[in-house]
Design a protein around this motif. Structure first.
Motif, PDB file in Angstrom:
ATOM      1  N   ILE A 148      43.116   1.430  32.458  1.00 45.90           N
ATOM      2  CA  ILE A 148      43.653   2.264  33.151  1.00 45.90           C
ATOM      3  C   ILE A 148      43.963   2.063  34.773  1.00 45.90           C
ATOM      4  CG2 ILE A 148      43.394   4.693  33.818  1.00 45.90           C
ATOM      5  CD1 ILE A 148      41.540   5.432  31.788  1.00 45.90           C
ATOM      6  N   ARG A 149      42.610   1.555  34.830  1.00 46.51           N
ATOM      7  CA  ARG A 149      42.785   0.704  36.127  1.00 46.51           C
ATOM      8  C   ARG A 149      43.909  -0.245  36.120  1.00 46.51           C
ATOM      9  NH1 ARG A 149      38.095   0.567  36.652  1.00 46.51           N
ATOM     10  NH2 ARG A 149      37.849  -1.861  36.143  1.00 46.51           N
ATOM     11  N   ASN A 150      44.316  -0.983  35.216  1.00 45.59           N
ATOM     12  CA  ASN A 150      44.799  -1.928  34.641  1.00 45.59           C
ATOM     13  C   ASN A 150      47.176  -1.771  34.945  1.00 45.59           C
ATOM     14  OD1 ASN A 150      45.339  -5.043  34.845  1.00 45.59           O
ATOM     15  ND2 ASN A 150      45.973  -4.718  32.596  1.00 45.59           N
ATOM     16  N   GLU A 151      46.470  -1.022  33.905  1.00 45.96           N
ATOM     17  CA  GLU A 151      48.212  -0.193  34.006  1.00 45.96           C
ATOM     18  C   GLU A 151      48.080   0.569  35.352  1.00 45.96           C
ATOM     19  OE1 GLU A 151      48.869  -2.193  30.232  1.00 45.96           O
ATOM     20  OE2 GLU A 151      50.015  -1.024  31.580  1.00 45.96           O
ATOM     21  N   SER A 152      47.856   0.811  35.644  1.00 43.10           N
ATOM     22  CA  SER A 152      47.590   1.846  36.995  1.00 43.10           C
ATOM     23  C   SER A 152      48.255   3.651  36.487  1.00 43.10           C
ATOM     24  CB  SER A 152      49.617   1.606  37.793  1.00 43.10           C
ATOM     25  OG  SER A 152      48.804   0.190  38.487  1.00 43.10           O
ATOM     26  N   SER A 166      33.306  10.034  27.421  1.00 38.43           N
ATOM     27  CA  SER A 166      33.036   8.479  26.697  1.00 38.43           C
ATOM     28  C   SER A 166      34.076   7.535  26.777  1.00 38.43           C
ATOM     29  CB  SER A 166      32.618   8.813  25.590  1.00 38.43           C
ATOM     30  OG  SER A 166      30.917   9.238  26.209  1.00 38.43           O
ATOM     31  N   PHE A 167      35.534   8.734  26.203  1.00 42.44           N
ATOM     32  CA  PHE A 167      37.151   8.480  25.923  1.00 42.44           C
ATOM     33  C   PHE A 167      36.864   7.081  27.233  1.00 42.44           C
ATOM     34  CE2 PHE A 167      41.003   9.740  26.741  1.00 42.44           C
ATOM     35  CZ  PHE A 167      41.907   8.582  25.829  1.00 42.44           C
ATOM     36  N   LEU A 168      37.236   8.453  28.320  1.00 43.24           N
ATOM     37  CA  LEU A 168      37.548   7.939  29.405  1.00 43.24           C
ATOM     38  C   LEU A 168      37.095   5.956  29.852  1.00 43.24           C
ATOM     39  CD1 LEU A 168      38.869  10.749  30.533  1.00 43.24           C
ATOM     40  CD2 LEU A 168      40.280   9.192  30.626  1.00 43.24           C
ATOM     41  N   HIS A 169      35.771   6.123  29.822  1.00 44.24           N
ATOM     42  CA  HIS A 169      34.966   5.534  29.848  1.00 44.24           C
ATOM     43  C   HIS A 169      35.055   4.180  29.193  1.00 44.24           C
ATOM     44  CE1 HIS A 169      30.572   3.627  31.276  1.00 44.24           C
ATOM     45  NE2 HIS A 169      31.272   3.387  32.032  1.00 44.24           N
ATOM     46  N   LEU A 170      35.622   3.967  27.572  1.00 45.47           N
ATOM     47  CA  LEU A 170      36.093   3.083  27.344  1.00 45.47           C
ATOM     48  C   LEU A 170      37.360   2.487  27.333  1.00 45.47           C
ATOM     49  CD1 LEU A 170      34.945   4.327  23.413  1.00 45.47           C
ATOM     50  CD2 LEU A 170      33.597   2.884  24.746  1.00 45.47           C
TER      51      LEU A 170
END
Length: 603
Positions: free
Chosen positions: A466-470, A457-461
């Protein structure tokens, strides 16, 4: 002074978050509309160049210098594509034009009597396409008209280059969509230097311009929904208040947003999104939006309220201190008489101190809540990143089916495939809403939860961030571990640690970024280990990072409450422990250094 600084930092963070959200909203709607235009243009282009009659007309026109023959061929092309052009106009197309390889215009549907002129100097995009034989999309300014253009090279069946076809959309069509479909009031500014000053007041222009009130070097494309008088009166009341920051930001050529308070004390946000020329990538225009904002208004009101309350508290304290000091000056003369009064005063002061301590705790609680609101704001930004791709896919699929249906080329297989794709992306959006809603509910209910599910749940939020910061996430969690506690609070702690790592990556300019999350069971406890490769925490501050208000960031960027909140939630809320070290380790044959947080929770 400390109270003012803390409230000012929180106030600025929340306002900056709201301004960024306005820019995100404008940018995302703008990208979706550009994508719709590209789909429409591609389908219209395919319909045009796949018609052998169209190709034959262009080939004959290119191979004859007979003016009478060329006029006959223009009439044939007009008859053949007239109904197609009418459909394109309804979809916002301004220019449907055919140009020879030497950049001379053969036929304009929007100006049928004007042809044969050389566009090499005024239309560098045609010159680029005819030289490179490649498709070119984007904004550009012609001699008198600006547009969002799609220019395609045209070939015959033997791959001979016949010239180029242009399918361009008006900025007014884009404005109307943003205003009536996306409910964002916008207008369009065009840089004066991109077209001749003699053209500004011509009566035969397809697009009308007047001087922009926002900036002296720009003209406004006046939409049909406004008169010049309405525009001047409306914006003069607003722009005069924020002229200086606009003049400061426009030359920078980057997106920005500014807010102001109108005469009715309402907050309005003005967002500026730069539009780049499709050939030299310089800023040639801006989309400007105006939106009401209740969030900033509430933020300002709350900040004033908190400061007023704290001022009254300090005033009371100073008053009692003053009274105490004054009575102390007279004790030598009236010791016997004032003994009982002093005792009562001390008791009263003690009670006041108890009350003030409780109020101080309440204020600290509000600051914690404010810190979580900032985190929630970052979550909104994450959701914007996560939704952009599925929203674009849904819009593209729906627009594509609509155009395919209009031309009678929509097959059952394409229809079924596109509907399934739209449903898949809609389910993804729904799941994102559920995860975000569960996070912000903040139910403090102690229950048994699976550690792996809580970390998912934490990773989904934070997926968008994450994607934007690579950032590369490496997970090693035992899926069988269950914990009795507060899952939402654990997610909040993980988000605070993640934000700390993200900031460290950016400060140290780390190129290849890793965040490792693992678990380890020790006796009756479970350890959650989070470590990064951002270089670690300086030795002189590593022992202070859990202290309240301690931060190494600029005052406008951090309150120093994030890791302190994490410490409080783990130690007091979940009866656990949290420690931090600097660690060195090897991963994929490379040596890494970074901070390592260890959260210990009872099973």
């Amino acid at each position: 002074m400390l109270v003012y600084i803390v409230t000012e930092i929180n106030n600025n963070q929340r306002i900056e978050l709201s301004l960024k959200n306005h820019i995100y909203k404008l940018k995302n709607h703008y990208k979706v509309l550009l994508n719709q235009q590209s789909v429409t243009a591609d389908i219209a282009h395919d319909f045009t160049v796949k018609d052998p009659k169209v190709v034959s007309i262009l080939s004959k026109a290119l191979n004859t210098n007979n003016e009478i023959q060329q006029n006959k061929l223009r009439n044939e092309l007009d008859t053949l594509l007239s109904s197609e052009y009418k459909r394109l106009v309804k979809r916002g197309v301004l220019q449907y034009q055919f140009v020879f390889p030497d950049n001379k215009s053969f036929f304009r549907f929007h100006k049928k009597t004007k042809f044969g002129d050389d566009l090499s100097k005024t239309r560098h995009d045609f010159k680029y396409v005819n030289e490179t034989k490649k498709i070119l999309r984007g904004f550009s300014q012609g001699k008198t008209v600006h547009a969002f253009r799609n220019i395609y090279p045209v070939f015959d069946k033997n791959k001979k280059h016949l010239g180029a076809v242009e399918i361009s959309f008006t900025s007014e069509y884009l404005q109307d969509n943003l205003t009536h479909i996306s409910h964002i009031h916008t207008h369009f500014l065009v840089k004066k230097s991109v077209f001749s000053q003699k053209s500004w007041n011509r009566d035969d222009l397809v697009i009308k311009y007047i001087q922009s009130i926002e900036h002296d070097k720009y003209m406004i494309n006046m939409p049909k929904s406004h008169t010049k008088e309405e525009y001047t009166k409306l914006l003069n009341e607003k722009i005069t208040k924020i002229k200086e920051p606009i003049n400061k930001n426009i030359p920078l050529g980057k997106e920005f947003a500014i807010y102001f308070v109108d005469k009715n004390q309402n907050i309005e946000v003005i967002s500026f999104l730069p539009i780049y020329n499709n050939t030299n990538m310089e800023v040639a225009a801006w989309i400007v939006s105006y939106e009401k904002d209740n969030f900033i208004s509430i933020t300002l009101q709350n900040t004033l309220g908190i400061r007023a309350i704290l001022f009254l508290i300090l005033l009371i304290l100073f008053y009692f201190i003053y009274k105490t000091l004054k009575q102390k000056d007279n004790l030598a003369e009236i010791v016997t008489i004032k003994t009982n009064d002093l005792k009562e005063l001390n008791e009263s002061l003690e009670q006041k101190i108890i009350i003030e301590v409780e109020k101080s705790k309440e204020i600290e609680s509000k600051l914690f809540q404010s810190e979580k609101m900032v985190s929630m704001g970052e979550m909104i930004g994450n959701i914007a990143h996560q939704w952009r791709q599925p929203l674009s896919a849904i819009s593209t699929g729906a627009t594509g089916m609509l155009v395919q249906k209009e031309y009678g080329v929509l097959s059952d297989e394409d229809f079924k495939y596109t509907c399934n794709s739209i449903n898949k992306h809609a389910q993804y959006l729904s799941q994102t809403i559920d995860d975000f809603r569960n996070y912000i509910k903040g139910d403090r209910e102690k229950k048994v939860f699976t550690l792996k599910n809580d970390i998912d749940s934490f990773l989904h939020l934070i997926e968008g961030s994450i994607r934007n910061e690579s950032i590369n996430i490496v997970i090693d969690i035992d899926e069988t571990i269950s914990i009795e506690g507060y899952p939402n609070e654990l997610v909040q702690c993980l988000i605070n640690i993640y934000n700390n790592a993200k900031d460290a990556f950016n400060e140290q300019k780390v190129q290849t970024r890793y965040l490792f999350i693992s678990s380890k069971e020790i006796e009756n406890n479970i350890q959650i280990i989070i470590k990064d490769n951002a270089g670690g925490i300086p030795k002189n501050i590593i022992t202070k990072i859990f202290e309240p208000y301690f931060t190494t960031k600029n005052k406008k960027q951090g309150t120093g409450l994030g890791l302190h909140m994490t410490y409080t939630l783990i130690i007091e809320g979940m009866l656990g422990n949290i420690e931090v070290y600097n660690s060195s380790y090897t991963y994929k044959n490379d040596m890494h250094n970074g901070a390592e947080f260890i959260i210990t929770l009872p099973l």
